[in-house]
Design a protein around this motif. Structure first.
Motif, PDB file in Angstrom:
ATOM      1  N   UNK C 123       0.817  -1.204   0.000  1.00 24.33           N
ATOM      2  CA  UNK C 123       0.000   0.000   0.000  1.00 24.33           C
ATOM      3  C   UNK C 123       0.852   1.255   0.000  1.00 24.33           C
ATOM      4  N   UNK C 124       1.777   1.317   0.970  1.00 28.66           N
ATOM      5  CA  UNK C 124       2.614   2.507   1.082  1.00 28.66           C
ATOM      6  C   UNK C 124       3.520   2.649  -0.124  1.00 28.66           C
ATOM      7  N   UNK C 129       4.681   7.533  -4.580  1.00 29.72           N
ATOM      8  CA  UNK C 129       4.868   8.452  -5.710  1.00 29.72           C
ATOM      9  C   UNK C 129       3.653   9.316  -5.968  1.00 29.72           C
ATOM     10  N   UNK C 130       2.456   8.732  -5.774  1.00 29.17           N
ATOM     11  CA  UNK C 130       1.244   9.518  -5.983  1.00 29.17           C
ATOM     12  C   UNK C 130       1.179  10.676  -4.999  1.00 29.17           C
ATOM     13  N   UNK C 133       3.680  13.529  -5.999  1.00 26.56           N
ATOM     14  CA  UNK C 133       3.221  14.406  -7.075  1.00 26.56           C
ATOM     15  C   UNK C 133       2.036  15.231  -6.595  1.00 26.56           C
ATOM     16  N   UNK C 134       1.181  14.606  -5.779  1.00 27.58           N
ATOM     17  CA  UNK C 134       0.010  15.334  -5.314  1.00 27.58           C
ATOM     18  C   UNK C 134       0.396  16.541  -4.485  1.00 27.58           C
ATOM     19  N   UNK C 137       1.078  19.239  -6.889  1.00 27.24           N
ATOM     20  CA  UNK C 137      -0.095  19.702  -7.623  1.00 27.24           C
ATOM     21  C   UNK C 137      -0.994  20.563  -6.764  1.00 27.24           C
ATOM     22  N   UNK C 274       6.988   3.592 -14.303  1.00 29.08           N
ATOM     23  CA  UNK C 274       6.255   4.834 -14.183  1.00 29.08           C
ATOM     24  C   UNK C 274       6.322   5.407 -12.782  1.00 29.08           C
ATOM     25  N   UNK C 275       6.482   4.585 -11.765  1.00 25.42           N
ATOM     26  CA  UNK C 275       6.540   5.140 -10.413  1.00 25.42           C
ATOM     27  C   UNK C 275       7.780   5.996 -10.258  1.00 25.42           C
ATOM     28  N   UNK C 278       7.230   9.161 -11.903  1.00 25.05           N
ATOM     29  CA  UNK C 278       6.444  10.103 -11.121  1.00 25.05           C
ATOM     30  C   UNK C 278       7.308  10.863 -10.131  1.00 25.05           C
TER      31      UNK C 278
END
Lengths: 172, 120, 438
Positions: C123-124, C129-130, C133-134, C137, C274-275, C278
């Motif tokens: 999970x972690x 990476x999300x 980036x968040x 943003x 992709x991670x 990111x």
């Protein structure tokens, strides 16, 4: 803004309640301490959401900045730097019944003293005045407002820092 | 009520913003090959086998930096409303802020002299 | 002479054409559904709340996609710039002058296998990476892009920015822990120590524009620079913010923690595909966001001639200013050597933090003197350049005095160290091996 009988405000309140209580449950019920620290952070986000609903965006930002950005990180440091904390085996220790009694008593006290007077039969009116952050700033340093607690808070922070350094550098 | 409509934007942002980085990751997950085997998934340690559990020796310096940062964080939080309302206040406010900052600078000097800010 | 004229024509003609195109586009879009999307939807018969929600969602998508798109261009700019400084050409095979290179990189990274290490906390590991980036943003939600277009004007814009930056540090430590790799964890700890240390001068430096503008909202700070940019009233604060924000993103000369030659890329060792992209894109986006913030907070944002009548022109001004700061940070990255970790921490706690405190106190003192002494511009003439000059001159001289004082201190200390070194004693500048257990 309404959505049937459920205003958006009520919906947001419910969401933040789930976040706070669910996070708290996650902290307590998880065997993995690092996961527990992450759930604590989720719970603190919920509290920040409450502050937004109470028209105190400054406090919401402070909650994220201080609690999540500093205290959450310290918790995570402490959990990660100590060994073999990722899988605790015992869930209940010997004094679990004392803890249960104390927490039920505390809950009862909170209901009696805080919830019933506010939401019970004699409802006290909630203040309509919404203070801005500038008002908070003025109040913090006005001579007839909170300037003394402001300075005492600074003393408290100094004492905290000195105490922390003394404890942490003990071995030197 | 207007605070809520303001922050509704942030709320929607919190919900939609994770989607934007998650989307390329998901696309990558679909497009990329998936051939796991034990050697590829082994923990990387410059090409040799791992020795010991994954834990780091407790270096108290990290924690001290965190503590000093926490104190300064709370100080910043007190200073923001002070700076915000600065235009409407008189000289007494400057004195109050000066005392506040001076006490915390004291703490910083103490930490400095006790060598708590050294990396080693 | 002919070459000079030729070059001048090559520069001036595109600029003129660009300005004309911008003005034409601006007049087309100003009176249409593009500006009042919600109104269009409601006129079309949709329920008010739902229309509001859809308008908000569209705004969110637009505001969040813009930095992602710009990042793709930034990767190319960065590589070309670095290449030219290093006396080589840079990407020039894929597309004209290499412009399609970032897309090629994206396509390559999409196809890389996603290797999750054994024992990683799934999970972690996927959320980090999300979250990273968040956290970048989210800053764009409060960024004033034009006088009329911004995500939302929060009353606490600056504090919101600092709070969101502290979410990024969480993402790093989660990434390091969940990789189940002691080098990743070590790297993550060092990164977090650096990030939290440099947040202190960042926030203390941001207190100065808040004091000068009397408002914490980004729009308020831009509006308060109508008369005079804060760069001239508070140059030390601008310097502090610039340096601290470079260190916050892990940009050279503070990029010890992503240094390819040490710790093998630090906390994102175990990330692939992709991670990893990111994390990478998040860092570029963060640097660009810092450039835009520098422009908004210290150099007047979208202010410029005719900015209010033509919002697209205002946006162009903002992009030009932030491009300038971004190029400055690129230059710093490519020209300066890397700083050691203990030098990094010493620089922060023993130089930047005391300097930011002294700067704050000095600005507060002088500002109060100016306000009590009547030199401050009254609210009516706040946007007049001439009326702002007395206050700016006083503050600027204060900054210069503080800077001179600090430089004298440093010079004296440098002289002492040099004399001690000549006399044969070891100094701080020589490399002493760190004790075991680092």
């Amino acid at each position: 803004m309404t959505f049937g009988d459920l205003t958006y405000e009520a919906f947001a309140f419910g969401f933040f309640t789930i976040l706070t209580l669910g996070g708290a449950l996650g902290v307590v019920a998880n065997r993995n301490l690092v996961r527990g620290a992450v759930w604590l952070i989720v719970s603190l986000f919920g509290v920040a959401g409450y502050f937004v609903l109470l028209s105190a965006p400054f406090l919401a930002a402070v909650q994220v900045l201080v609690y999540i950005g500093a205290i959450g990180i310290l918790f995570t440091f402490a959990v990660m730097l100590t060994r073999s904390m990722t899988n605790l085996n015992e869930r209940y220790n010997q004094q679990w019944w004392i803890a249960a009694v104390t927490s039920i008593a505390l809950f009862g006290m909170l209901v009696l003293l805080v919830i019933l007077p506010v939401f019970g039969e004699q409802e006290t009116a909630v203040s309509d005045v919404v203070a801005t952050t500038a008002d908070l700033g003025v109040a913090l340093v006005s001579g007839d407002a909170y300037v003394l607690p402001f300075e005492v808070a600074s003393l408290l922070l100094t004492a905290a820092m000195i105490g922390a350094i003394v404890i942490a550098r003990e071995e030197e | 009520m207007n605070v809520l409509s303001e922050w509704a934007f942030i709320g929607v942002f919190f919900v939609l913003a994770p989607v934007l980085p998650a989307l390329p990751i998901a696309i990558g997950g679909i497009l990329s090959p998936r051939k796991p085997n034990a050697i590829k998934q082994a923990t990387y340690e410059c090409g040799v086998e791992t020795v010991g559990d994954t834990w780091v020796q407790f270096k108290v310096q990290y924690y001290i930096y965190g503590l000093v940062f926490l104190i300064f964080d709370v100080e910043m939080v007190f200073l923001f409303p002070w700076a915000l309302a600065y235009g409407q206040l008189d000289f007494f406010a400057f004195g109050a802020g000066l005392l506040f900052i001076f006490l915390l600078t004291d703490a910083l000097i103490y930490t400095w002299r006790k060598d708590a800010l050294e990396w080693a | 002479m002919d070459r000079t004229i030729g070059t001048l024509i090559k520069i001036a003609v595109p600029i003129v054409i660009g300005v004309v195109v911008i003005l034409i586009l601006n007049s087309i879009t100003s009176a249409s559904c593009l500006n009042d999307f919600e109104g269009c939807l409601v006129d079309g018969g949709m329920d008010t709340d739902l229309a509001g929600l859809i308008a908000i969602s569209l705004g969110v998508v637009l505001v969040a996609t813009f930095p992602l798109l710009v990042t793709i261009l930034l990767i190319w700019i960065e590589r070309k710039f670095a290449a030219r400084i290093q006396d080589r050409i840079g990407p020039n095979r894929v597309g004209p002058i290499g412009l399609v290179q970032p897309l090629a990189d994206v396509v390559k990274l999409l196809g890389k296998e996603d290797i999750t290490p054994a024992g990683a906390d799934k999970w972690l590991y996927n959320a980090s990476p999300v979250m990273m980036v968040m956290s970048v943003l989210l800053i764009w939600a409060v960024m004033p892009l034009t006088p009329y277009h911004y995500g939302i004007d929060l009353e606490i814009g600056i504090l919101y920015f600092i709070a969101v930056a502290s979410i990024g540090t969480l993402a790093v430590i989660m990434a390091g822990w969940s990789s189940n790799n002691k080098y990743a964890l070590l790297g993550a700890f060092r990164v977090v120590a650096q990030l939290i240390s440099y947040e202190v001068p960042l926030a203390l430096a941001l207190l100065v524009p808040v004091m000068l503008a009397g408002s914490m909202s980004m729009v308020g700070i831009v509006e308060a620079q109508a008369g005079m940019w804060f760069l001239f009233s508070a140059p030390i604060a601008a310097f502090l913010f610039f340096i601290s924000s470079q260190a916050e993103t892990g940009r050279a000369p503070f990029d010890l923690l992503e240094a390819e030659s040490e710790l093998v890329a630090g906390y994102n060792i175990e990330y692939s595909g992709m991670k990893f992209a990111m994390f990478f894109a998040g860092e570029f986006m963060h640097v660009f966001t810092n450039g835009v913030l520098m422009a908004v907070i210290f150099t007047g944002g979208w202010y410029g001639p005719f900015a209010r009548e033509a919002p697209l022109l205002a946006f162009t001004y903002l992009m030009l200013k932030s491009g300038f700061w971004y190029l400055l940070s690129l230059l710093m990255r490519n020209a300066l050597p890397r700083v050691r970790i203990d030098q990094l921490m010493t620089f922060n706690w023993k130089f930047l933090v005391p300097l930011s405190i002294a700067n704050l106190l000095m600005t507060a003192f002088l500002l109060k003197l100016v306000q009590e002494g009547g030199l401050a511009p009254s609210p009516e003439e706040a946007s007049d350049f001439i009326a702002n000059i007395p206050q700016t001159v006083v503050l600027f001289l204060g900054n210069v005095a503080l800077a001179a004082f600090v430089m004298t201190l440093i010079r004296n200390q440098g002289r002492e160290e040099r004399l001690a070194e000549d006399a044969g004693e070891p100094s701080d500048l020589t490399v002493t091996p760190a004790p075991a257990g680092d």
